[in-house]
Design a protein around this motif. Structure first.
Motif, mmCIF file in Angstrom:
data_model
loop_
_atom_site.group_PDB
_atom_site.id
_atom_site.type_symbol
_atom_site.label_atom_id
_atom_site.label_comp_id
_atom_site.label_asym_id
_atom_site.label_seq_id
_atom_site.Cartn_x
_atom_site.Cartn_y
_atom_site.Cartn_z
ATOM 1 N N GLN A 50 0.844 -1.196 0.000
ATOM 2 C CA GLN A 50 0.000 0.000 0.000
ATOM 3 C C GLN A 50 0.884 1.252 0.000
ATOM 4 N N GLU A 64 3.889 0.093 2.129
ATOM 5 C CA GLU A 64 3.892 -0.844 3.256
ATOM 6 C C GLU A 64 3.558 -2.239 2.737
ATOM 7 N N SER A 78 -7.768 -12.970 7.479
ATOM 8 C CA SER A 78 -7.168 -11.669 7.785
ATOM 9 C C SER A 78 -5.883 -11.831 8.599
ATOM 10 N N ILE A 83 -1.900 -13.518 12.316
ATOM 11 C CA ILE A 83 -0.638 -13.034 12.905
ATOM 12 C C ILE A 83 -0.564 -13.407 14.404
ATOM 13 N N VAL A 99 7.892 -12.278 4.184
ATOM 14 C CA VAL A 99 7.524 -10.910 3.809
ATOM 15 C C VAL A 99 8.781 -10.109 3.443
ATOM 16 N N ASN A 118 6.310 -4.926 8.521
ATOM 17 C CA ASN A 118 5.874 -4.964 9.929
ATOM 18 C C ASN A 118 6.665 -6.009 10.699
ATOM 19 N N LEU A 119 7.165 -5.628 11.863
ATOM 20 C CA LEU A 119 7.860 -6.584 12.745
ATOM 21 C C LEU A 119 7.067 -6.725 14.041
ATOM 22 N N SER A 120 6.673 -7.940 14.367
ATOM 23 C CA SER A 120 5.936 -8.160 15.617
ATOM 24 C C SER A 120 6.814 -7.863 16.823
ATOM 25 N N ASP A 181 0.804 2.550 14.568
ATOM 26 C CA ASP A 181 -0.373 2.647 15.445
ATOM 27 C C ASP A 181 -0.124 3.635 16.586
ATOM 28 N N GLN A 204 -5.018 4.730 12.680
ATOM 29 C CA GLN A 204 -6.184 5.116 11.870
ATOM 30 C C GLN A 204 -7.434 5.412 12.690
ATOM 31 N N VAL A 241 -6.514 7.027 5.717
ATOM 32 C CA VAL A 241 -7.124 8.232 5.147
ATOM 33 C C VAL A 241 -8.082 7.811 4.025
ATOM 34 N N GLU A 242 -9.348 8.090 4.230
ATOM 35 C CA GLU A 242 -10.365 7.627 3.272
ATOM 36 C C GLU A 242 -11.093 8.764 2.575
HETATM 37 P P1 C2E Z 1 -1.314 -2.198 10.164
HETATM 38 O O1 C2E Z 1 0.147 -2.487 10.176
HETATM 39 O O2 C2E Z 1 -1.780 -1.044 10.957
HETATM 40 O O3 C2E Z 1 -1.709 -2.055 8.636
HETATM 41 C C1 C2E Z 1 -2.701 -1.190 8.155
HETATM 42 C C2 C2E Z 1 -3.997 -1.917 7.948
HETATM 43 O O4 C2E Z 1 -5.009 -0.972 7.620
HETATM 44 C C3 C2E Z 1 -3.971 -2.907 6.785
HETATM 45 O O5 C2E Z 1 -4.865 -3.966 7.106
HETATM 46 C C4 C2E Z 1 -4.525 -2.064 5.637
HETATM 47 O O6 C2E Z 1 -5.076 -2.839 4.596
HETATM 48 C C5 C2E Z 1 -5.588 -1.288 6.368
HETATM 49 N N1 C2E Z 1 -5.913 -0.002 5.720
HETATM 50 C C6 C2E Z 1 -5.111 0.770 4.972
HETATM 51 N N2 C2E Z 1 -5.737 1.898 4.573
HETATM 52 C C7 C2E Z 1 -6.979 1.839 5.085
HETATM 53 C C8 C2E Z 1 -8.132 2.715 5.003
HETATM 54 O O7 C2E Z 1 -8.118 3.772 4.399
HETATM 55 N N3 C2E Z 1 -9.234 2.311 5.707
HETATM 56 C C9 C2E Z 1 -9.276 1.144 6.396
HETATM 57 N N4 C2E Z 1 -10.413 0.835 7.042
HETATM 58 N N5 C2E Z 1 -8.224 0.286 6.489
HETATM 59 C C10 C2E Z 1 -7.091 0.646 5.827
HETATM 60 P P2 C2E Z 1 -4.442 -5.491 6.939
HETATM 61 O O8 C2E Z 1 -3.585 -5.674 5.732
HETATM 62 O O9 C2E Z 1 -5.669 -6.307 7.093
HETATM 63 O O10 C2E Z 1 -3.491 -5.735 8.181
HETATM 64 C C11 C2E Z 1 -3.986 -5.701 9.484
HETATM 65 C C12 C2E Z 1 -2.861 -5.766 10.471
HETATM 66 O O11 C2E Z 1 -2.213 -7.046 10.418
HETATM 67 C C13 C2E Z 1 -1.750 -4.750 10.212
HETATM 68 O O12 C2E Z 1 -2.142 -3.489 10.686
HETATM 69 C C14 C2E Z 1 -0.614 -5.381 11.000
HETATM 70 O O13 C2E Z 1 -0.758 -5.120 12.368
HETATM 71 C C15 C2E Z 1 -0.859 -6.856 10.749
HETATM 72 N N6 C2E Z 1 -0.005 -7.290 9.640
HETATM 73 C C16 C2E Z 1 -0.218 -7.276 8.305
HETATM 74 N N7 C2E Z 1 0.835 -7.770 7.636
HETATM 75 C C17 C2E Z 1 1.761 -8.090 8.579
HETATM 76 C C18 C2E Z 1 3.090 -8.657 8.516
HETATM 77 O O14 C2E Z 1 3.674 -8.936 7.443
HETATM 78 N N8 C2E Z 1 3.724 -8.856 9.732
HETATM 79 C C19 C2E Z 1 3.131 -8.525 10.918
HETATM 80 N N9 C2E Z 1 3.832 -8.747 12.052
HETATM 81 N N10 C2E Z 1 1.904 -7.992 11.008
HETATM 82 C C20 C2E Z 1 1.226 -7.775 9.844
#
Ligand code: C2E
Ligand code: CA
Ligand code: CA
Length: 286
Positions: A50, A64, A78, A83, A99, A118-120, A181, A204, A241-242
Motif C-alpha cells: 500500500q 507498506e 485476515s 498473525i 515478507v 511490519n515486525l511483531s 499505530d 487510523q 485516510v479515506e
Molecule cells: P497495520 O500495520 O496497521 O496495517 C494497516 C492496515 O489498515 C492494513 O490492514 C490495511 O489494509 C488497512 N488499511 C489501509 N488503509 C486503510 C483505510 O483507508 N481504511 C481502512 N479501514 N483500512 C485501511 P491489513 O492488511 O488487514 O493488516 C492488518 C494488520 O495485520 C496490520 O495493521 C498489521 O498489524 C498486521 N499485519 C499485516 N501484515 C503483517 C506482517 O507482514 N507482519 C506482521 N507482524 N503484522 C502484519
C-alpha cells in the motif's frame, strides 16, 4: 516458548512441525499447522503493498508490505486473525522472513522506493532473530536504506533493554524504524526518546474519528501527535485516510505523508509496478 527455542539454535523449521502438533492453537477454527503448511509450500501466502503519498508533492514516498493468506478451503484469512497465531506458535519468524524476501524483490525492482515491513514486538526479545532479518536483506542484495521496519505501539516491547538494543542495531545497519499505530499504546514521550525511531504513523482510529465526531478534541489530539513528531524531528504519516476532508485536515495540520484507501488500496506487486509507473518517486533517504 517456541520463538525462544528458535532464537537459541540455528534455524530448524523441521523441528517446528512436531512442536506445532503439540500446540493446540486454534483461532477462527483454523489450526496453526495449516498456516505452517502454507508457509512450507508457499501456497496461499502472498504480500500486497500500500503506497504512502507525500503531502508536499503528491509523490509516493514508501509502500507498506502487508501479508496475505489464502486458506485452501476457508479462503482469505485476515492477518489480524493469523498473525496472533503465528506469534503464539513461533511461525511469525517464517512469516516475517517470507515478507522480507518478497519486499526485497520489490525494492530491487524499484531502487528509489522505500518498502516498509511490519515486525511483531515478540521478535524484539531475541536479538538473534533481528540480526537474521538484517542478514536476509543483505542476502537479497538490497541496501538497508530502502527498508523500513514498522513496530506497533499496541503491544508492549520487552522492558529489559533487548528491544531497544535490537532497534538500535537495525538503525546502525541503516534500516529505518517507524512506530506504527501511534497514539493508542505504550509509548510515552520518554519511551519514544528512549527507543529511538525515525517515523511516527498515527493510528487510523484517530483519523476515523475526525469524520465521525467532527469534534475539536480529535483534531487537537492529532495536532498534538504531529507536534510530538515535529519536536523530535520525525517523519509523521497518518494511516487510514479515506476522505478528502481527512486529507485536507491532516495536510494542514502538518503531516508529512498519508496512507489510505483515498490514495490506493493494498495491491499485488505487479499492480504496484504499474501504479508507480504513473507517478514519480522520491528516492529513499541515504
Ligand atoms: P497495520 O500495520 O496497521 O496495517 C494497516 C492496515 O489498515 C492494513 O490492514 C490495511 O489494509 C488497512 N488499511 C489501509 N488503509 C486503510 C483505510 O483507508 N481504511 C481502512 N479501514 N483500512 C485501511 P491489513 O492488511 O488487514 O493488516 C492488518 C494488520 O495485520 C496490520 O495493521 C498489521 O498489524 C498486521 N499485519 C499485516 N501484515 C503483517 C506482517 O507482514 N507482519 C506482521 N507482524 N503484522 C502484519
Ligand atoms: Ca503497519
Ligand atoms: Ca497501523
Amino acid at each position: 516458548m517456541l520463538l525462544q527455542d528458535l532464537a537459541d539454535t540455528e534455524t530448524d523449521f523441521g523441528r517446528l512441525e512436531s512442536k506445532l502438533s503439540e500446540v493446540y492453537s486454534y483461532l477462527g477454527g483454523i489450526p496453526a499447522r495449516e498456516l505452517y503448511k502454507s508457509l512450507q509450500s508457499g501456497q496461499g501466502m502472498s504480500v500486497v503493498y500500500q503506497p504512502q503519498v507525500n503531502v508536499a508533492d503528491d509523490q509516493v514516498s514508501a509502500v507498506e508490505a502487508l501479508v496475505r493468506w489464502q486458506h485452501p478451503t476457508v479462503g482469505p484469512v485476515s492477518p489480524r486473525v493469523f498473525i496472533p497465531i503465528a506469534e503464539e506458535t513461533g511461525l511469525i519468524l517464517q512469516v516475517t522472513e517470507f515478507v522480507i524476501r518478497e519486499a526485497c524483490s520489490v525494492a530491487k525492482r524499484q531502487p528509489d522506493l522505500t518498502v516498509a515491513v511490519n515486525l511483531s514486538p515478540v521478535l524484539f526479545a531475541h536479538s538473534a532473530l533481528i540480526e537474521r532479518f538484517a542478514k536476509t536483506v543483505e542476502e537479497c542484495g538490497v541496501t538497508p536504506h530502502q527498508i523500513e521496519f514498522e513496530i506497533t505501539e499496541n503491544q508492549p516491547l520487552a522492558d529489559d533493554g533487548s528491544a531497544r538494543d535490537s532497534i538500535a542495531f537495525l538503525r546502525e545497519c541503516g534500516f529505518r524504524i517507524a512506530l506504527d499505530d501511534f497514539g493508542i499504546g505504550y509509548s510515552g514521550l520518554n519511551r519514544l526518546n528512549h527507543i529511538g525511531v525515525d517515523k511516527l504513523k498515527i493510528d487510523q482510529s484517530f483519523v476515523r474519528r475526525l469524520d465521525c465526531l467532527k469534534s475539536e478534541p480529535s483534531h487537537g489530539t492529532i495536532e498534538e501527535m504531529i507536534e510530538i513528531g515535529r519536536t523530535m524531528d520525525l517523519v509523521v504519516t497518518a494511516e487510514g485516510v479515506e476522505t478528502d476532508e481527512q486529507r485536507r485536515f491532516l495536510a494542514s495540520a502538518g503531516c508529512d505523508a498519508l496512507q489510505g484507501y483515498l490514495f490506493a488500496r493494498p495491491m499485488a506487486a505487479r499492480d504496484l509496478d504499474a501504479f508507480l509507473g504513473t507517478r514519480t518517486r522520491v528516492p529513499a533517504a541515504a
